[in-house]
Design a protein around this motif. Structure first.
Motif, PDB file in Angstrom:
ATOM      1  N   PHE A 182       0.803  -1.226   0.000  1.00  0.00           N
ATOM      2  CA  PHE A 182       0.000   0.000   0.000  1.00  0.00           C
ATOM      3  C   PHE A 182       0.834   1.274   0.000  1.00  0.00           C
ATOM      4  O   PHE A 182       0.287   2.366  -0.044  1.00  0.00           O
ATOM      5  N   THR A 183       2.146   1.150   0.053  1.00  0.00           N
ATOM      6  CA  THR A 183       2.996   2.332   0.227  1.00  0.00           C
ATOM      7  C   THR A 183       3.932   2.590  -0.944  1.00  0.00           C
ATOM      8  O   THR A 183       4.819   3.433  -0.847  1.00  0.00           O
ATOM      9  N   GLY A 184       3.751   1.873  -2.047  1.00  0.00           N
ATOM     10  CA  GLY A 184       4.614   2.086  -3.202  1.00  0.00           C
ATOM     11  C   GLY A 184       4.419   3.458  -3.815  1.00  0.00           C
ATOM     12  O   GLY A 184       3.359   4.075  -3.697  1.00  0.00           O
ATOM     13  N   GLU A 185       5.446   3.938  -4.473  1.00  0.00           N
ATOM     14  CA  GLU A 185       5.418   5.274  -5.080  1.00  0.00           C
ATOM     15  C   GLU A 185       5.129   5.183  -6.576  1.00  0.00           C
ATOM     16  O   GLU A 185       5.266   4.137  -7.198  1.00  0.00           O
ATOM     17  N   GLY A 186       4.731   6.308  -7.138  1.00  0.00           N
ATOM     18  CA  GLY A 186       4.496   6.400  -8.567  1.00  0.00           C
ATOM     19  C   GLY A 186       3.198   5.739  -8.996  1.00  0.00           C
ATOM     20  O   GLY A 186       2.395   5.291  -8.181  1.00  0.00           O
ATOM     21  N   VAL A 187       3.021   5.657 -10.303  1.00  0.00           N
ATOM     22  CA  VAL A 187       1.786   5.108 -10.862  1.00  0.00           C
ATOM     23  C   VAL A 187       1.626   3.638 -10.473  1.00  0.00           C
ATOM     24  O   VAL A 187       0.548   3.198 -10.068  1.00  0.00           O
ATOM     25  N   ARG A 188       2.722   2.888 -10.556  1.00  0.00           N
ATOM     26  CA  ARG A 188       2.644   1.460 -10.228  1.00  0.00           C
ATOM     27  C   ARG A 188       2.288   1.258  -8.756  1.00  0.00           C
ATOM     28  O   ARG A 188       1.464   0.396  -8.422  1.00  0.00           O
ATOM     29  N   GLY A 189       2.883   2.051  -7.890  1.00  0.00           N
ATOM     30  CA  GLY A 189       2.599   1.928  -6.465  1.00  0.00           C
ATOM     31  C   GLY A 189       1.154   2.246  -6.149  1.00  0.00           C
ATOM     32  O   GLY A 189       0.500   1.534  -5.373  1.00  0.00           O
ATOM     33  N   ARG A 190       0.627   3.314  -6.745  1.00  0.00           N
ATOM     34  CA  ARG A 190      -0.770   3.680  -6.502  1.00  0.00           C
ATOM     35  C   ARG A 190      -1.719   2.638  -7.074  1.00  0.00           C
ATOM     36  O   ARG A 190      -2.755   2.324  -6.475  1.00  0.00           O
ATOM     37  N   ALA A 191      -1.368   2.084  -8.238  1.00  0.00           N
ATOM     38  CA  ALA A 191      -2.220   1.060  -8.848  1.00  0.00           C
ATOM     39  C   ALA A 191      -2.239  -0.203  -7.990  1.00  0.00           C
ATOM     40  O   ALA A 191      -3.298  -0.826  -7.814  1.00  0.00           O
ATOM     41  N   THR A 192      -1.085  -0.574  -7.446  1.00  0.00           N
ATOM     42  CA  THR A 192      -1.013  -1.758  -6.584  1.00  0.00           C
ATOM     43  C   THR A 192      -1.860  -1.564  -5.336  1.00  0.00           C
ATOM     44  O   THR A 192      -2.618  -2.454  -4.934  1.00  0.00           O
ATOM     45  N   ALA A 193      -1.744  -0.387  -4.719  1.00  0.00           N
ATOM     46  CA  ALA A 193      -2.523  -0.100  -3.507  1.00  0.00           C
ATOM     47  C   ALA A 193      -4.020  -0.133  -3.795  1.00  0.00           C
ATOM     48  O   ALA A 193      -4.805  -0.701  -3.024  1.00  0.00           O
ATOM     49  N   THR A 194      -4.430   0.457  -4.908  1.00  0.00           N
ATOM     50  CA  THR A 194      -5.847   0.466  -5.272  1.00  0.00           C
ATOM     51  C   THR A 194      -6.347  -0.941  -5.517  1.00  0.00           C
ATOM     52  O   THR A 194      -7.455  -1.317  -5.091  1.00  0.00           O
ATOM     53  N   PHE A 195      -5.531  -1.757  -6.175  1.00  0.00           N
ATOM     54  CA  PHE A 195      -5.919  -3.136  -6.453  1.00  0.00           C
ATOM     55  C   PHE A 195      -6.156  -3.904  -5.158  1.00  0.00           C
ATOM     56  O   PHE A 195      -7.195  -4.552  -4.981  1.00  0.00           O
ATOM     57  N   PHE A 196      -5.203  -3.835  -4.231  1.00  0.00           N
ATOM     58  CA  PHE A 196      -5.336  -4.614  -2.998  1.00  0.00           C
ATOM     59  C   PHE A 196      -6.508  -4.131  -2.151  1.00  0.00           C
ATOM     60  O   PHE A 196      -7.243  -4.939  -1.574  1.00  0.00           O
ATOM     61  N   ARG A 197      -6.713  -2.821  -2.087  1.00  0.00           N
ATOM     62  CA  ARG A 197      -7.861  -2.330  -1.332  1.00  0.00           C
ATOM     63  C   ARG A 197      -9.167  -2.768  -1.985  1.00  0.00           C
ATOM     64  O   ARG A 197     -10.138  -3.100  -1.313  1.00  0.00           O
ATOM     65  N   SER A 198      -9.191  -2.766  -3.312  1.00  0.00           N
ATOM     66  CA  SER A 198     -10.430  -3.087  -4.025  1.00  0.00           C
ATOM     67  C   SER A 198     -10.832  -4.543  -3.855  1.00  0.00           C
ATOM     68  O   SER A 198     -12.008  -4.884  -3.975  1.00  0.00           O
ATOM     69  N   VAL A 199      -9.863  -5.435  -3.579  1.00  0.00           N
ATOM     70  CA  VAL A 199     -10.212  -6.848  -3.383  1.00  0.00           C
ATOM     71  C   VAL A 199     -10.363  -7.188  -1.903  1.00  0.00           C
ATOM     72  O   VAL A 199     -10.490  -8.359  -1.533  1.00  0.00           O
ATOM     73  N   GLY A 200     -10.366  -6.159  -1.037  1.00  0.00           N
ATOM     74  CA  GLY A 200     -10.672  -6.378   0.371  1.00  0.00           C
ATOM     75  C   GLY A 200      -9.489  -6.418   1.310  1.00  0.00           C
ATOM     76  O   GLY A 200      -9.658  -6.705   2.499  1.00  0.00           O
ATOM     77  N   ALA A 201      -8.288  -6.140   0.810  1.00  0.00           N
ATOM     78  CA  ALA A 201      -7.100  -6.187   1.668  1.00  0.00           C
ATOM     79  C   ALA A 201      -7.035  -4.968   2.580  1.00  0.00           C
ATOM     80  O   ALA A 201      -7.434  -3.873   2.209  1.00  0.00           O
ATOM     81  N   ILE A 202      -6.524  -5.204   3.786  1.00  0.00           N
ATOM     82  CA  ILE A 202      -6.326  -4.152   4.774  1.00  0.00           C
ATOM     83  C   ILE A 202      -4.840  -4.117   5.113  1.00  0.00           C
ATOM     84  O   ILE A 202      -4.249  -5.154   5.436  1.00  0.00           O
ATOM     85  N   ALA A 203      -4.231  -2.942   5.044  1.00  0.00           N
ATOM     86  CA  ALA A 203      -2.793  -2.821   5.308  1.00  0.00           C
ATOM     87  C   ALA A 203      -2.481  -3.156   6.757  1.00  0.00           C
ATOM     88  O   ALA A 203      -3.198  -2.760   7.673  1.00  0.00           O
TER      89      ALA A 203
END
Length: 229
Positions: free
Chosen positions: A72-93
């Motif tokens: 959830f803490t990655g930088e740049g476009v890839r980091g934000r996309a990864t964070a959005t993906f994990f949150r969208s499938v129900g993951a909690i940091a």
């Protein structure tokens, strides 16, 4: 409405769910044991990284699970996309540094359940290194006794064959999910030291998982991958 809650059904029912069914031909039994409403803890064995997606995608409710903070803490476009993906499938940091962070993670899980949600957990705490079932950590029991949520034991099968350690992308192959009857642990810590009650409840949950999975049981905690903490 939270935009990630809008993404969730799209990911589950349109993108990832159908793709998983085509690639892994999952055999699911016992879905009737998952309560259609109200709080529930889904407790499953842990064979591969893929497991964290198998349970949420195969169960017909929105499922939350813990994901390491780095997702959830990655930088740049890839980091934000990864964070959005994990949150969208129900993951909690979750911060896995231990101590206060572990207590904060438990509080986060409890809040999901107190709102009537579904939380999935792997009591072993890490992936099995050899396909055997290892001793469970007591967080699952503490959650169940604290919230009164029933625990539904589950056995995941085959994910270690299609995604062995070191393999980032799983190969096609058949997987299975066996779901057992709900277990009620309300009041188990009344008149019993909480630590002892948590250990006893956890062992009962692991025995239920063992019966579903038919794995060999090891009465020791699974070692972290590659000796990491």
């Amino acid at each position: 409405m939270d935009p990630e809650r809008l993404i969730y059904p799209l990911m589950k029912h349109v993108v990832l769910g159908p793709a998983m069914r085509v690639a892994f031909l999952p055999r699911v039994s016992g879905l009737r044991h998952v309560p259609p409403t109200g709080p529930v803890i889904l407790a499953a064995n842990h064979l591969a990284f893929l497991d964290s997606f198998v349970v949420p995608l195969m169960v017909p409710r929105r499922v939350h699970f813990l994901g390491k903070n780095e997702y959830f803490t990655g930088e740049g476009v890839r980091g934000r996309a990864t964070a959005t993906f994990f949150r969208s499938v129900g993951a909690i940091a979750v911060d896995r540094s231990g101590g206060r962070a572990a207590l904060d993670a438990l509080d986060t899980c409890a809040r999901v359940l107190e709102r009537g949600g579904v939380f999935a957990i792997h009591p072993e705490g890490t992936r099995s290194p050899d396909g055997r079932l290892y001793r469970g950590r007591t967080g699952v029991a503490r959650l169940a006794m604290r919230t009164g949520a029933p625990v539904v034991p589950m056995a995941i099968e085959g994910t270690d064959r299609i995604q062995p350690r070191g393999r980032a992308v799983p190969r096609p192959g058949r997987i299975g999910l066996r779901i057992g009857e709900p277990m009620d642990f309300r009041g188990r810590d009344e008149g019993t030291p909480r630590g002892r009650a948590a250990r006893e409840v956890t062992d009962e949950i692991m025995e239920a998982i063992r019966k579903l999975s038919d794995q060999e049981y090891v009465d020791a905690y699974a070692p972290p991958p590659d000796g990491a903490s």
